[in-house]
Design a protein around this motif. Structure first.
Motif, PDB file in Angstrom:
ATOM      1  N   ARG A 174       0.833  -1.216   0.000  1.00 10.99           N
ATOM      2  CA  ARG A 174       0.000   0.000   0.000  1.00 10.99           C
ATOM      3  C   ARG A 174       0.857   1.250   0.000  1.00 10.99           C
ATOM      4  O   ARG A 174       0.642   2.165  -0.809  1.00 10.99           O
ATOM      5  CB  ARG A 174      -0.929  -0.005   1.227  1.00 10.99           C
ATOM      6  N   ARG A 175       1.855   1.307   0.894  1.00 11.54           N
ATOM      7  CA  ARG A 175       2.699   2.500   0.961  1.00 11.54           C
ATOM      8  C   ARG A 175       3.570   2.628  -0.294  1.00 11.54           C
ATOM      9  O   ARG A 175       3.847   3.732  -0.748  1.00 11.54           O
ATOM     10  CB  ARG A 175       3.558   2.464   2.224  1.00 11.54           C
ATOM     11  N   ALA A 176       4.001   1.486  -0.836  1.00  8.64           N
ATOM     12  CA  ALA A 176       4.778   1.535  -2.077  1.00  8.64           C
ATOM     13  C   ALA A 176       3.947   2.122  -3.209  1.00  8.64           C
ATOM     14  O   ALA A 176       4.443   2.922  -4.008  1.00  8.64           O
ATOM     15  CB  ALA A 176       5.265   0.134  -2.440  1.00  8.64           C
ATOM     16  N   ALA A 177       2.671   1.728  -3.286  1.00 12.66           N
ATOM     17  CA  ALA A 177       1.790   2.277  -4.320  1.00 12.66           C
ATOM     18  C   ALA A 177       1.627   3.774  -4.165  1.00 12.66           C
ATOM     19  O   ALA A 177       1.603   4.525  -5.145  1.00 12.66           O
ATOM     20  CB  ALA A 177       0.433   1.572  -4.260  1.00 12.66           C
ATOM     21  N   GLN A 178       1.519   4.243  -2.914  1.00  8.47           N
ATOM     22  CA  GLN A 178       1.416   5.684  -2.669  1.00  8.47           C
ATOM     23  C   GLN A 178       2.676   6.395  -3.128  1.00  8.47           C
ATOM     24  O   GLN A 178       2.611   7.464  -3.751  1.00  8.47           O
ATOM     25  CB  GLN A 178       1.163   5.945  -1.181  1.00  8.47           C
ATOM     26  N   ASP A 179       3.829   5.821  -2.839  1.00  6.10           N
ATOM     27  CA  ASP A 179       5.096   6.447  -3.224  1.00  6.10           C
ATOM     28  C   ASP A 179       5.239   6.522  -4.737  1.00  6.10           C
ATOM     29  O   ASP A 179       5.795   7.496  -5.271  1.00  6.10           O
ATOM     30  CB  ASP A 179       6.277   5.651  -2.643  1.00  6.10           C
ATOM     31  N   LEU A 180       4.754   5.488  -5.440  1.00 10.53           N
ATOM     32  CA  LEU A 180       4.897   5.434  -6.889  1.00 10.53           C
ATOM     33  C   LEU A 180       3.730   6.099  -7.620  1.00 10.53           C
ATOM     34  O   LEU A 180       3.750   6.202  -8.850  1.00 10.53           O
ATOM     35  CB  LEU A 180       5.008   3.973  -7.339  1.00 10.53           C
ATOM     36  N   HIS A 181       2.694   6.487  -6.841  1.00  9.31           N
ATOM     37  CA  HIS A 181       1.507   7.128  -7.421  1.00  9.31           C
ATOM     38  C   HIS A 181       0.821   6.201  -8.433  1.00  9.31           C
ATOM     39  O   HIS A 181       0.408   6.626  -9.523  1.00  9.31           O
ATOM     40  CB  HIS A 181       1.872   8.472  -8.075  1.00  9.31           C
ATOM     41  N   VAL A 182       0.709   4.921  -8.065  1.00 14.86           N
ATOM     42  CA  VAL A 182      -0.024   3.948  -8.867  1.00 14.86           C
ATOM     43  C   VAL A 182      -0.917   3.152  -7.917  1.00 14.86           C
ATOM     44  O   VAL A 182      -0.906   3.354  -6.708  1.00 14.86           O
ATOM     45  CB  VAL A 182       0.933   2.992  -9.621  1.00 14.86           C
ATOM     46  N   THR A 183      -1.702   2.223  -8.450  1.00 22.47           N
ATOM     47  CA  THR A 183      -2.567   1.415  -7.611  1.00 22.47           C
ATOM     48  C   THR A 183      -1.778   0.298  -6.936  1.00 22.47           C
ATOM     49  O   THR A 183      -0.730  -0.139  -7.430  1.00 22.47           O
ATOM     50  CB  THR A 183      -3.704   0.797  -8.419  1.00 22.47           C
ATOM     51  N   GLN A 184      -2.315  -0.177  -5.811  1.00 27.45           N
ATOM     52  CA  GLN A 184      -1.670  -1.285  -5.112  1.00 27.45           C
ATOM     53  C   GLN A 184      -1.664  -2.542  -5.981  1.00 27.45           C
ATOM     54  O   GLN A 184      -0.698  -3.315  -5.962  1.00 27.45           O
ATOM     55  CB  GLN A 184      -2.404  -1.557  -3.793  1.00 27.45           C
ATOM     56  N   ALA A 185      -2.724  -2.726  -6.759  1.00 29.92           N
ATOM     57  CA  ALA A 185      -2.792  -3.893  -7.640  1.00 29.92           C
ATOM     58  C   ALA A 185      -1.678  -3.866  -8.685  1.00 29.92           C
ATOM     59  O   ALA A 185      -1.098  -4.901  -9.026  1.00 29.92           O
ATOM     60  CB  ALA A 185      -4.155  -3.946  -8.325  1.00 29.92           C
ATOM     61  N   ALA A 186      -1.367  -2.664  -9.198  1.00 28.93           N
ATOM     62  CA  ALA A 186      -0.298  -2.548 -10.191  1.00 28.93           C
ATOM     63  C   ALA A 186       1.044  -2.931  -9.598  1.00 28.93           C
ATOM     64  O   ALA A 186       1.865  -3.601 -10.252  1.00 28.93           O
ATOM     65  CB  ALA A 186      -0.250  -1.125 -10.737  1.00 28.93           C
ATOM     66  N   VAL A 187       1.299  -2.526  -8.352  1.00 27.40           N
ATOM     67  CA  VAL A 187       2.548  -2.894  -7.685  1.00 27.40           C
ATOM     68  C   VAL A 187       2.610  -4.404  -7.473  1.00 27.40           C
ATOM     69  O   VAL A 187       3.638  -5.044  -7.727  1.00 27.40           O
ATOM     70  CB  VAL A 187       2.685  -2.151  -6.347  1.00 27.40           C
TER      71      VAL A 187
END
Length: 300
Positions: free
Chosen positions: A24-37
């Motif tokens: 979740r936090r990685a998705a926020q950092d990358l500005h993408v969805t959690q599913a994409a990560v």
């Protein structure tokens, strides 16, 4: 020629999760969805034929293969980002407006800032006045580096906060004072210097060392970490400080840890940005660089 290496998308997703400790936090950092990560990491694991991340109830941890992969690719991926940034044509300088908690800015960020300027000369940094009780509603700041007031602190809903550094606290003093302080109890009998906003830090340190706090302790409180460090340098007593603030003094021998070991406050410093912030290349570059510098060895 057949390309058998993972893509940058997959490696960036893996490194973001490794740094953040959660999808979740990685998705926020990358500005993408959690599913994409999650999909990118899954593709990476399929390509490598082994798991690089282990999902647990408390978050995500690296497997042995993941630890090895991070060591191998983190610097090359950062170098690729830096090369692309340098080669990318920009019609004007990128402006970044920062508000940084005073002591961290002076003792930790400033000694490193020239390295960022050399890496990203296209970014123009402007420091804004730090507000002690920040509500993150100012429109003159793009990135804040702030500390939560307690381990249970909740950031405003419109702010994405990523841990940077500073949870660990240590006891420090001059080498002269440390000569006869070889046990935690002897340390606690000295004048104890502390941050006035966090007077219980000494209790956390004592508990981590298995020692009891004196019934009537003596000491002095300071409202700035850099003043607390200066008081320790002058020999006023033993200070309890965040290890990152004392790293230069510890490396030079100006200050020492009379008793080895640290304690965690559960707080530390966080990089804070608006969730609804428009695309901001300078803020992205700076946040990525900060995370990389925080994971490196202290400046000697």
């Amino acid at each position: 020629m057949q390309i058998r290496s993972p893509s940058l998308v997959e490696l960036n997703a893996f490194l973001a999760v490794a740094r953040a400790g959660s999808f979740r936090r990685a998705a926020q950092d990358l500005h993408v969805t959690q599913a994409a990560v999650s999909r990118a990491v899954l593709r990476l694991e399929q390509e490598l034929g082994q798991d690089v991340l282990q999902r647990t109830s408390s978050g995500v941890v690296l497997t042995p293969a993941g630890t090895q992969l991070r060591k191998l690719v983190e610097k090359p991926v950062a170098a690729l980002h830096a090369a692309a940034s340098r080669m990318r044509k920009t019609p004007e300088r990128l402006r970044l407006r920062l508000s940084v908690i005073t002591s961290l800015g002076t003792l930790w960020l400033m000694p490193r800032l020239e390295a960022f300027r050399l890496l990203h000369p296209e970014v123009e940094i402007e420091f804004r006045q730090y507000h002690h009780d920040e509500d993150f509603t100012r429109d003159d700041v793009d990135v804040w580096i702030e500390v939560p007031r307690s381990a249970m602190h909740r950031w405003p809903r419109h702010i994405a906060a990523q841990y940077l550094i500073g949870r660990e606290i240590v006891a420090v003093c001059t080498p002269e004072l440390a000569r006869n302080l070889n046990t935690p109890q002897l340390v606690l009998a000295q004048p104890l210097l502390y941050h006035s906003n966090f007077p219980d830090n000494w209790i956390l340190w004592a508990q981590a060392r298995g020692a009891a706090m004196p019934v009537h302790r003596k000491g002095t409180g300071f409202d700035l970490g850099m003043n607390l460090i200066e008081a320790a340098r002058s020999g006023m007593g033993v200070a309890i400080v965040q290890q990152c603030l004392a790293e230069a003094d510890l490396a030079s021998g100006r200050l020492v840890m009379p008793v080895a070991g640290s304690a965690s406050t559960g707080r530390g410093y966080f990089v804070c940005r608006r969730r609804a912030q428009d695309a901001h290349p300078a803020a992205d570059l700076f946040a990525q660089w900060l995370a990389q510098r925080a994971s490196m060895q202290p400046i000697g």
